[in-house]
Scaffold this motif. Sequence first.
Motif, mmCIF file in Angstrom:
data_model
loop_
_atom_site.group_PDB
_atom_site.id
_atom_site.type_symbol
_atom_site.label_atom_id
_atom_site.label_comp_id
_atom_site.label_asym_id
_atom_site.label_seq_id
_atom_site.Cartn_x
_atom_site.Cartn_y
_atom_site.Cartn_z
ATOM 1 N N VAL A 311 25.234 -16.454 39.326
ATOM 2 C CA VAL A 311 26.333 -17.369 39.639
ATOM 3 C C VAL A 311 26.487 -18.330 38.461
ATOM 4 C CG1 VAL A 311 27.236 -19.078 41.268
ATOM 5 C CG2 VAL A 311 25.724 -17.259 42.106
ATOM 6 N N GLU A 312 27.737 -18.641 38.146
ATOM 7 C CA GLU A 312 28.006 -19.557 37.043
ATOM 8 C C GLU A 312 29.091 -20.541 37.472
ATOM 9 O OE1 GLU A 312 27.897 -17.716 33.006
ATOM 10 O OE2 GLU A 312 29.924 -18.522 32.893
ATOM 11 N N MET A 313 28.858 -21.820 37.211
ATOM 12 C CA MET A 313 29.852 -22.854 37.505
ATOM 13 C C MET A 313 30.326 -23.449 36.188
ATOM 14 S SD MET A 313 30.581 -26.406 37.885
ATOM 15 C CE MET A 313 29.218 -26.881 36.923
ATOM 16 N N VAL A 314 31.625 -23.504 36.002
ATOM 17 C CA VAL A 314 32.184 -24.065 34.771
ATOM 18 C C VAL A 314 33.030 -25.283 35.128
ATOM 19 C CG1 VAL A 314 33.627 -23.592 32.746
ATOM 20 C CG2 VAL A 314 32.292 -21.742 33.770
ATOM 21 N N ASN A 315 32.734 -26.425 34.532
ATOM 22 C CA ASN A 315 33.544 -27.619 34.779
ATOM 23 C C ASN A 315 34.866 -27.529 34.038
ATOM 24 O OD1 ASN A 315 32.164 -29.318 36.546
ATOM 25 N ND2 ASN A 315 30.926 -30.229 34.917
ATOM 26 N N LEU A 316 35.919 -27.974 34.668
ATOM 27 C CA LEU A 316 37.224 -28.079 34.009
ATOM 28 C C LEU A 316 37.394 -29.545 33.643
ATOM 29 C CD1 LEU A 316 39.332 -25.840 36.442
ATOM 30 C CD2 LEU A 316 38.241 -25.185 34.289
ATOM 31 N N ILE A 317 37.307 -29.810 32.350
ATOM 32 C CA ILE A 317 37.279 -31.187 31.869
ATOM 33 C C ILE A 317 38.594 -31.523 31.164
ATOM 34 C CG2 ILE A 317 36.050 -32.794 30.321
ATOM 35 C CD1 ILE A 317 33.553 -30.892 30.875
ATOM 36 N N SER A 334 35.986 -18.623 42.346
ATOM 37 C CA SER A 334 36.578 -19.620 43.249
ATOM 38 C C SER A 334 36.995 -20.819 42.415
ATOM 39 C CB SER A 334 35.566 -20.087 44.288
ATOM 40 O OG SER A 334 34.943 -18.989 44.885
ATOM 41 N N VAL A 335 38.143 -21.356 42.724
ATOM 42 C CA VAL A 335 38.702 -22.450 41.937
ATOM 43 C C VAL A 335 38.717 -23.737 42.771
ATOM 44 C CG1 VAL A 335 40.781 -23.260 40.731
ATOM 45 C CG2 VAL A 335 40.135 -20.836 40.628
ATOM 46 N N HIS A 336 38.237 -24.810 42.177
ATOM 47 C CA HIS A 336 38.248 -26.123 42.834
ATOM 48 C C HIS A 336 38.966 -27.105 41.925
ATOM 49 C CE1 HIS A 336 35.018 -25.012 45.786
ATOM 50 N NE2 HIS A 336 34.852 -24.075 44.866
ATOM 51 N N VAL A 337 40.062 -27.637 42.391
ATOM 52 C CA VAL A 337 40.780 -28.673 41.631
ATOM 53 C C VAL A 337 40.685 -29.943 42.467
ATOM 54 C CG1 VAL A 337 43.003 -29.370 40.675
ATOM 55 C CG2 VAL A 337 42.283 -26.986 40.511
ATOM 56 N N TYR A 338 40.244 -31.029 41.835
ATOM 57 C CA TYR A 338 39.899 -32.223 42.607
ATOM 58 C C TYR A 338 41.087 -33.081 43.018
ATOM 59 C CZ TYR A 338 35.324 -30.941 40.661
ATOM 60 O OH TYR A 338 34.189 -30.269 40.287
ATOM 61 N N GLY A 339 42.269 -32.778 42.482
ATOM 62 C CA GLY A 339 43.439 -33.559 42.889
ATOM 63 C C GLY A 339 43.449 -34.961 42.297
ATOM 64 N N LYS A 340 42.828 -35.106 41.124
ATOM 65 C CA LYS A 340 42.862 -36.404 40.451
ATOM 66 C C LYS A 340 44.177 -36.526 39.690
ATOM 67 C CE LYS A 340 37.899 -36.823 39.632
ATOM 68 N NZ LYS A 340 36.856 -36.871 38.574
ATOM 69 N N LYS A 348 36.252 -35.206 34.627
ATOM 70 C CA LYS A 348 36.005 -33.966 35.373
ATOM 71 C C LYS A 348 37.138 -33.768 36.371
ATOM 72 C CE LYS A 348 31.021 -34.152 34.699
ATOM 73 N NZ LYS A 348 29.741 -34.637 35.234
ATOM 74 N N MET A 349 37.950 -32.736 36.138
ATOM 75 C CA MET A 349 39.166 -32.541 36.934
ATOM 76 C C MET A 349 39.007 -31.437 37.987
ATOM 77 S SD MET A 349 41.181 -34.769 35.669
ATOM 78 C CE MET A 349 42.734 -34.316 36.448
ATOM 79 N N GLY A 350 38.026 -30.581 37.789
ATOM 80 C CA GLY A 350 37.822 -29.485 38.729
ATOM 81 C C GLY A 350 36.679 -28.614 38.228
ATOM 82 N N HIS A 351 36.404 -27.542 38.936
ATOM 83 C CA HIS A 351 35.407 -26.581 38.446
ATOM 84 C C HIS A 351 35.737 -25.205 39.012
ATOM 85 C CE1 HIS A 351 33.342 -27.357 42.379
ATOM 86 N NE2 HIS A 351 33.000 -26.089 42.252
ATOM 87 N N VAL A 352 35.182 -24.185 38.356
ATOM 88 C CA VAL A 352 35.314 -22.830 38.897
ATOM 89 C C VAL A 352 33.911 -22.242 39.036
ATOM 90 C CG1 VAL A 352 37.596 -22.416 37.916
ATOM 91 C CG2 VAL A 352 35.584 -21.793 36.595
ATOM 92 N N THR A 353 33.766 -21.376 40.022
ATOM 93 C CA THR A 353 32.475 -20.719 40.228
ATOM 94 C C THR A 353 32.684 -19.222 40.233
ATOM 95 O OG1 THR A 353 31.788 -22.583 41.581
ATOM 96 C CG2 THR A 353 30.442 -20.589 41.731
ATOM 97 N N ARG A 354 31.902 -18.541 39.401
ATOM 98 C CA ARG A 354 31.966 -17.069 39.360
ATOM 99 C C ARG A 354 30.699 -16.514 39.983
ATOM 100 N NH1 ARG A 354 33.660 -14.845 33.543
ATOM 101 N NH2 ARG A 354 34.117 -13.037 34.813
ATOM 102 N N VAL A 355 30.886 -15.587 40.908
ATOM 103 C CA VAL A 355 29.748 -14.932 41.561
ATOM 104 C C VAL A 355 29.776 -13.459 41.177
ATOM 105 C CG1 VAL A 355 28.677 -14.365 43.782
ATOM 106 C CG2 VAL A 355 29.831 -16.565 43.503
ATOM 107 N N TRP A 356 28.680 -12.964 40.602
ATOM 108 C CA TRP A 356 28.565 -11.533 40.268
ATOM 109 C C TRP A 356 27.843 -10.842 41.428
ATOM 110 C CZ3 TRP A 356 28.949 -15.216 36.579
ATOM 111 C CH2 TRP A 356 29.739 -14.955 35.458
ATOM 112 N N PRO A 357 28.524 -9.898 42.101
ATOM 113 C CA PRO A 357 27.926 -9.284 43.285
ATOM 114 C C PRO A 357 26.594 -8.593 42.960
ATOM 115 C CG PRO A 357 30.196 -8.554 42.996
ATOM 116 C CD PRO A 357 29.832 -9.336 41.776
ATOM 117 N N ARG A 358 25.732 -8.529 43.942
ATOM 118 C CA ARG A 358 24.422 -7.886 43.754
ATOM 119 C C ARG A 358 24.577 -6.386 43.555
ATOM 120 N NH1 ARG A 358 20.120 -11.251 44.677
ATOM 121 N NH2 ARG A 358 20.687 -13.158 45.729
#
Length: 358
Positions: A311-317, A334-340, A348-358
């Motif tokens: 799993v990897e989380m990348v901040n959107l700055i 998955s995309v998360h935008v904080y609505g700032k 820090k405006m949001g982040h995305v998380t990538r999940v690599w299936p097993r």
Amino acid sequence: MLKPGATIGILGGGQLARMLALAAAPLGLRCHVYSPEKDSCAFDVVHAGTCAPYEDETALGRFAGAVDVITYEFENVPAKTAAVLAQRKPVLPDPKVLETTQDRLVEKTFISGLKIPTAPFAPVHSATQLAEAVEAVGLPAVLKTRQLGYDGKGQAKVSKSGDAVSAWRSVHNAPCILEGFIDFEREVSVVAARARDGKVECFEITENEHRDHILKISRVPAKVTPALAREARQIATRIAKAFDYVGVLGVEMFVVGTGRRRMVLVNEIAPRVHNSGHWTIDGATVSQFEQHVRAIAGWPLAKSVRLGRRVEMVNLIGAEVDEAARWLTVPGTSVHVYGKGEARPRRKMGHVTRVWPR
Ligand code: AMP
């Protein structure tokens, strides 16, 4: 123990409060955010909001009357605010933790008092003391303000003794700590939850990559040996226990040394949910935010299990938040935008998380 329908009060209205509120909702709990800034992004997702200064005792009293337990999303809650609230309702984690974590010197002294390794450090309150500290700690070193520093703010590197005077000037002669500069192999963190009954659950050790002093990427699994991961979790557990902590905390560490001499040094404790734990929302069965809610509610903690082989989380700055639309099309993301509001640089405006299936 909170009953479904109860209300959690959160001091601070940024993305951490927002994600806490989003995690509380499926558990049947409501959140009430208290923030002095009217455009706080957590206001968008909560049952109730109070916009008032932290010094407004009337507003604090009304807030305390409307909630069942109080927590916070940032460590610089004024001590007086926490004390006023604690007279009315349980404040978790206990505000006495803030006295330690709001001051880098007190914090490092506390950690070394637990016989947990840190970078060498020394107090600096004057230019003369800075010269003594350089002598004690060695060079290169980092001068950091004792209070209110984050994401590299209030820090200056001292590479040679000639840098000391300009470093001291750059922090405006504020009380400081001088730390030895650590040539670390990697940066890692442990996010741990401690329940009201003292039970601790640690999330998997996370590897963190910073850019320009701001967290950019968190990855699990971290490239560390099982023994080192165990040591890191034990350190976080000992810190949580020493504070008699209730809730989630993040412990930032440096991995140093080689081979059998490899070890971790603690850099910083965050008495709250932590950016390096954001991957747990989409990458684990129970997130750090839910775990914090469970802990302060007096509910059992989960044994959270990672989903996916990596799993990897990348901040959107700053302006990177404009890349959110592109990330929407990346499989497993998955995309998360904080609505700032404004996408200011370094924000820090949001982040995305990538999940690599097993
Ligand atoms: P901090 O504000 O203490 O969390 O520091 C932010 C970042 O600066 C850390 O994540 C490290 O990348 C770097 N840093 C802080 N302290 C040191 C140190 N003593 N030696 C080397 N790098 C450091």
